[in-house]
Design a protein around this motif. Structure first.
Motif, mmCIF file in Angstrom:
data_model
loop_
_atom_site.group_PDB
_atom_site.id
_atom_site.type_symbol
_atom_site.label_atom_id
_atom_site.label_comp_id
_atom_site.label_asym_id
_atom_site.label_seq_id
_atom_site.Cartn_x
_atom_site.Cartn_y
_atom_site.Cartn_z
ATOM 1 N N GLY A 128 0.794 -1.214 0.000
ATOM 2 C CA GLY A 128 0.000 0.000 0.000
ATOM 3 C C GLY A 128 0.825 1.261 0.000
ATOM 4 O O GLY A 128 0.809 2.034 -0.957
ATOM 5 N N ILE A 129 1.617 1.505 1.055
ATOM 6 C CA ILE A 129 2.294 2.790 1.204
ATOM 7 C C ILE A 129 3.805 2.713 1.020
ATOM 8 O O ILE A 129 4.469 3.749 0.957
ATOM 9 N N TYR A 130 4.374 1.514 0.918
ATOM 10 C CA TYR A 130 5.821 1.368 0.900
ATOM 11 C C TYR A 130 6.349 1.147 -0.518
ATOM 12 O O TYR A 130 5.605 0.901 -1.458
ATOM 13 N N ARG A 131 7.671 1.245 -0.634
ATOM 14 C CA ARG A 131 8.413 0.748 -1.791
ATOM 15 C C ARG A 131 9.285 -0.409 -1.296
ATOM 16 O O ARG A 131 9.662 -0.456 -0.122
ATOM 17 N N ILE A 132 9.648 -1.318 -2.195
ATOM 18 C CA ILE A 132 10.417 -2.487 -1.767
ATOM 19 C C ILE A 132 11.714 -2.076 -1.076
ATOM 20 O O ILE A 132 12.121 -2.663 -0.063
ATOM 21 N N ILE A 133 12.368 -1.042 -1.577
ATOM 22 C CA ILE A 133 13.662 -0.647 -1.015
ATOM 23 C C ILE A 133 13.544 -0.147 0.421
ATOM 24 O O ILE A 133 14.526 -0.128 1.180
ATOM 25 N N ASP A 134 12.336 0.235 0.852
ATOM 26 C CA ASP A 134 12.161 0.720 2.224
ATOM 27 C C ASP A 134 12.535 -0.331 3.263
ATOM 28 O O ASP A 134 12.923 0.020 4.391
ATOM 29 N N PHE A 135 12.442 -1.608 2.914
ATOM 30 C CA PHE A 135 12.652 -2.665 3.907
ATOM 31 C C PHE A 135 14.134 -2.874 4.219
ATOM 32 O O PHE A 135 14.514 -2.880 5.401
ATOM 33 N N SER B 239 16.030 -1.696 7.778
ATOM 34 C CA SER B 239 16.926 -2.547 8.566
ATOM 35 C C SER B 239 18.249 -1.828 8.842
ATOM 36 O O SER B 239 18.820 -1.950 9.928
ATOM 37 N N CYS B 240 18.743 -1.068 7.858
ATOM 38 C CA CYS B 240 19.953 -0.279 8.090
ATOM 39 C C CYS B 240 19.715 0.746 9.195
ATOM 40 O O CYS B 240 20.526 0.885 10.125
ATOM 41 N N LEU B 241 18.609 1.463 9.087
ATOM 42 C CA LEU B 241 18.304 2.505 10.059
ATOM 43 C C LEU B 241 18.141 1.921 11.456
ATOM 44 O O LEU B 241 18.685 2.440 12.439
ATOM 45 N N ASN B 242 17.398 0.816 11.555
ATOM 46 C CA ASN B 242 17.168 0.179 12.854
ATOM 47 C C ASN B 242 18.425 -0.481 13.413
ATOM 48 O O ASN B 242 18.477 -0.787 14.616
ATOM 49 N N SER B 243 19.410 -0.720 12.549
ATOM 50 C CA SER B 243 20.679 -1.312 12.988
ATOM 51 C C SER B 243 21.744 -0.260 13.267
ATOM 52 O O SER B 243 22.888 -0.608 13.602
ATOM 53 N N ASN C 289 18.808 -14.399 11.897
ATOM 54 C CA ASN C 289 18.049 -14.185 13.126
ATOM 55 C C ASN C 289 16.972 -13.148 12.819
ATOM 56 O O ASN C 289 17.243 -11.947 12.745
ATOM 57 N N ASP C 290 15.755 -13.620 12.628
ATOM 58 C CA ASP C 290 14.672 -12.781 12.133
ATOM 59 C C ASP C 290 14.141 -11.848 13.223
ATOM 60 O O ASP C 290 13.722 -12.298 14.288
ATOM 61 N N LYS C 291 14.133 -10.534 12.947
ATOM 62 C CA LYS C 291 13.586 -9.552 13.881
ATOM 63 C C LYS C 291 12.088 -9.340 13.686
ATOM 64 O O LYS C 291 11.499 -8.442 14.291
ATOM 65 N N ASN C 292 11.485 -10.169 12.839
ATOM 66 C CA ASN C 292 10.035 -10.114 12.653
ATOM 67 C C ASN C 292 9.291 -10.754 13.821
ATOM 68 O O ASN C 292 8.088 -10.544 14.004
ATOM 69 N N ASN C 293 10.022 -11.580 14.602
ATOM 70 C CA ASN C 293 9.497 -12.179 15.829
ATOM 71 C C ASN C 293 8.224 -12.993 15.601
ATOM 72 O O ASN C 293 7.211 -12.815 16.276
ATOM 73 N N TYR D 237 3.204 -3.879 12.041
ATOM 74 C CA TYR D 237 2.716 -3.081 13.156
ATOM 75 C C TYR D 237 3.604 -3.149 14.397
ATOM 76 O O TYR D 237 3.195 -2.741 15.473
ATOM 77 N N ASP D 238 4.818 -3.643 14.245
ATOM 78 C CA ASP D 238 5.755 -3.758 15.353
ATOM 79 C C ASP D 238 6.447 -2.408 15.565
ATOM 80 O O ASP D 238 7.297 -1.998 14.773
ATOM 81 N N THR D 239 6.079 -1.704 16.621
ATOM 82 C CA THR D 239 6.635 -0.378 16.864
ATOM 83 C C THR D 239 8.111 -0.409 17.249
ATOM 84 O O THR D 239 8.795 0.613 17.184
ATOM 85 N N SER D 240 8.600 -1.586 17.640
ATOM 86 C CA SER D 240 10.018 -1.693 17.975
ATOM 87 C C SER D 240 10.897 -1.810 16.726
ATOM 88 O O SER D 240 12.123 -1.697 16.820
ATOM 89 N N TRP D 241 10.279 -2.058 15.594
ATOM 90 C CA TRP D 241 11.025 -2.172 14.326
ATOM 91 C C TRP D 241 10.252 -1.420 13.240
ATOM 92 O O TRP D 241 9.609 -1.999 12.398
ATOM 93 N N PRO D 242 10.271 -0.088 13.268
ATOM 94 C CA PRO D 242 9.478 0.682 12.297
ATOM 95 C C PRO D 242 10.008 0.540 10.872
ATOM 96 O O PRO D 242 11.220 0.451 10.647
ATOM 97 N N ILE D 243 9.084 0.514 9.939
ATOM 98 C CA ILE D 243 9.418 0.536 8.518
ATOM 99 C C ILE D 243 9.169 1.950 8.024
ATOM 100 O O ILE D 243 8.032 2.424 8.005
ATOM 101 N N ARG D 244 10.228 2.615 7.606
ATOM 102 C CA ARG D 244 10.122 4.000 7.187
ATOM 103 C C ARG D 244 9.792 4.089 5.701
ATOM 104 O O ARG D 244 10.216 3.257 4.904
#
Length: 399
Positions: free
Chosen positions: A27-34, A38-42, A236-240, A272-279
């Motif tokens: 809906g609102i994302y582009r594939i490269i956002d993922f 992960s870079c941003l969250n790391s 090690n998947d952070k999708n939990n 919807y995991d607020t600990s791992w936001p997708i920008r």
């Protein structure tokens, strides 16, 4: 270095006017956002995005959606097209893309370089990968994931010893090797490589002198099996979730499946995991709304069920079910949409019926049109996948 220059031929016509990493998703994302998220969250904030084919919309998305770093603090996300510093050719493969940008490594002088693909959906904390790499004193570390053996021929097949050292690597083998612990499972590369910089520069220069495909998976990594310290990092998947999530959505059917998973009651991939936001970048649209539910007895119209609906959408006397509706979509009276992906700016007229369809941006679907109900008629106008999903290209004038 995030590799975002592939043509994405198997996603055509969604890649007719854009690079594969710029294809909308969820809906609102582009594939490269993922991978960027992960870079941003790391905590990784020095990122070069190597672009090539049809990069206009990708460059624009990076500029307006990811202009978040402070260059004075050594942070950046930079799009880099082929510079032709080393030859007159465009990037000839993943290894060649890095080879042609050795100048960037000379300027920045990092100790390590993380090579990422710009077209995968997953969540990974790259800090854990780096810690593993350092603990093994590795030259190269390859993140890997277990997949069913009958799917392993799509990826690089990895064999390891008890210390997770890679002892064999075959890209897209006809007969993949299973894991010793399970004959039905294979260990495969995720298309991510963490190199010590000196090793990386040496290997891509060596590969550039050879007549190869200039690809990390096909050429560089296999050539190092007996000469370097190569290790496999188990993802090690952070999708939990109970099942690890990593998708190479390289085909239209895989793309549709991954989007449809998002509308499940408990989707495998958690947005919807607020600990791992997708920008991503959000245009300034008003909230979504539904109106005219009284047009059909029982309230079937003006309703949305089991779907993702983005901002700016109006479902006006229509019925939407099991679908992904992107921003600024209008669906008019007595129309029905099932099991479909409708991208930004689409206008669906009155008395329209749509099912099992992907409609690209800004298409105007005229009153009374049916898509997904007459295979012969659909085949004359649109692309149809092996699973029977209809794909309507961007801004195609429908009749």
């Amino acid at each position: 270095m995030l590799l975002a220059g592939g043509q994405g031929e198997r996603l055509y016509p969604l890649t007719r006017d854009r690079a594969k990493p710029a294809v909308p998703f969820g809906g609102i994302y582009r594939i490269i956002d993922f991978p960027l998220s992960s870079c941003l969250n790391s905590g990784l904030k020095k990122i070069c995005v190597l672009t090539q084919y049809k990069s206009y919309s990708l460059d624009r998305h990076l500029r307006i959606g990811w202009n978040i770093n402070n260059y004075e603090l050594g942070e950046f996300i930079e799009g880099i097209p082929p510079q032709k510093r080393t030859s007159d050719l465009w990037y000839q493969g993943t290894s060649d893309a890095v080879y042609q940008n050795i100048y960037v490594l000379e300027r920045e002088r990092p100790e390590k370089v993380l090579i990422l693909a710009g077209d995968h959906i997953y969540k990974m904390d790259y800090r854990e990968l780096i810690e593993f790499h350092e603990s093994k004193k590795a030259d190269v570390t390859v993140p890997c994931i277990e997949v069913p053996l009958n799917e392993a021929n799509r990826f690089g097949n990895v064999s390891i010893n008890n210390d997770q050292k890679i002892v064999d690597f075959v890209e897209k083998p006809d007969h993949p090797q299973s894991m010793p612990s399970n004959p039905n499972i294979a260990l495969v590369s995720m298309g991510i490589y963490l190199f010590n910089t000196e090793v990386l520069v040496k290997r891509v220069i060596e590969d550039a002198k050879k007549d190869t495909s200039h690809d990390f998976g096909k050429n560089v990594i296999p050539s190092m099996i007996h000469e370097g310290r190569l290790f496999a990092y188990i993802f090690n998947d952070k999708n939990n979730k109970a099942v690890k999530y990593w998708r190479d959505i390289g085909t239209l059917d895989a793309y549709w499946d991954a989007n449809m998973d998002l509308i499940q009651i408990d989707p495998i991939f958690n947005l919807y995991d607020t600990s791992w936001p997708i920008r991503t970048y959000h245009k300034q649209f008003p909230p979504a709304k539904t109106v005219f539910s009284e047009l059909f007895p029982g309230g079937k119209c003006g309703t949305v069920l089991n779907s993702l609906v983005s901002n700016g959408c109006i479902v006006s006397g229509a019925h939407v079910e099991r679908s992904v509706i992107s921003p600024n979509v209008r669906i008019e009276n007595h129309s029905e949409v099932y099991d479909s992906i409708i991208m930004e700016g689409v206008r669906v007229g009155k008395n329209v019926k749509i099912r099992n369809t992907i409609i690209d941006k800004f298409v105007i679907v005229p009153d009374g049109k049916q898509i997904g109900y007459n295979p012969e008629e659909d085949a004359r106008q649109f692309t149809i996948t092996e699973k029977g999903i209809i794909v309507v290209p961007k801004m195609l004038p429908l009749l």
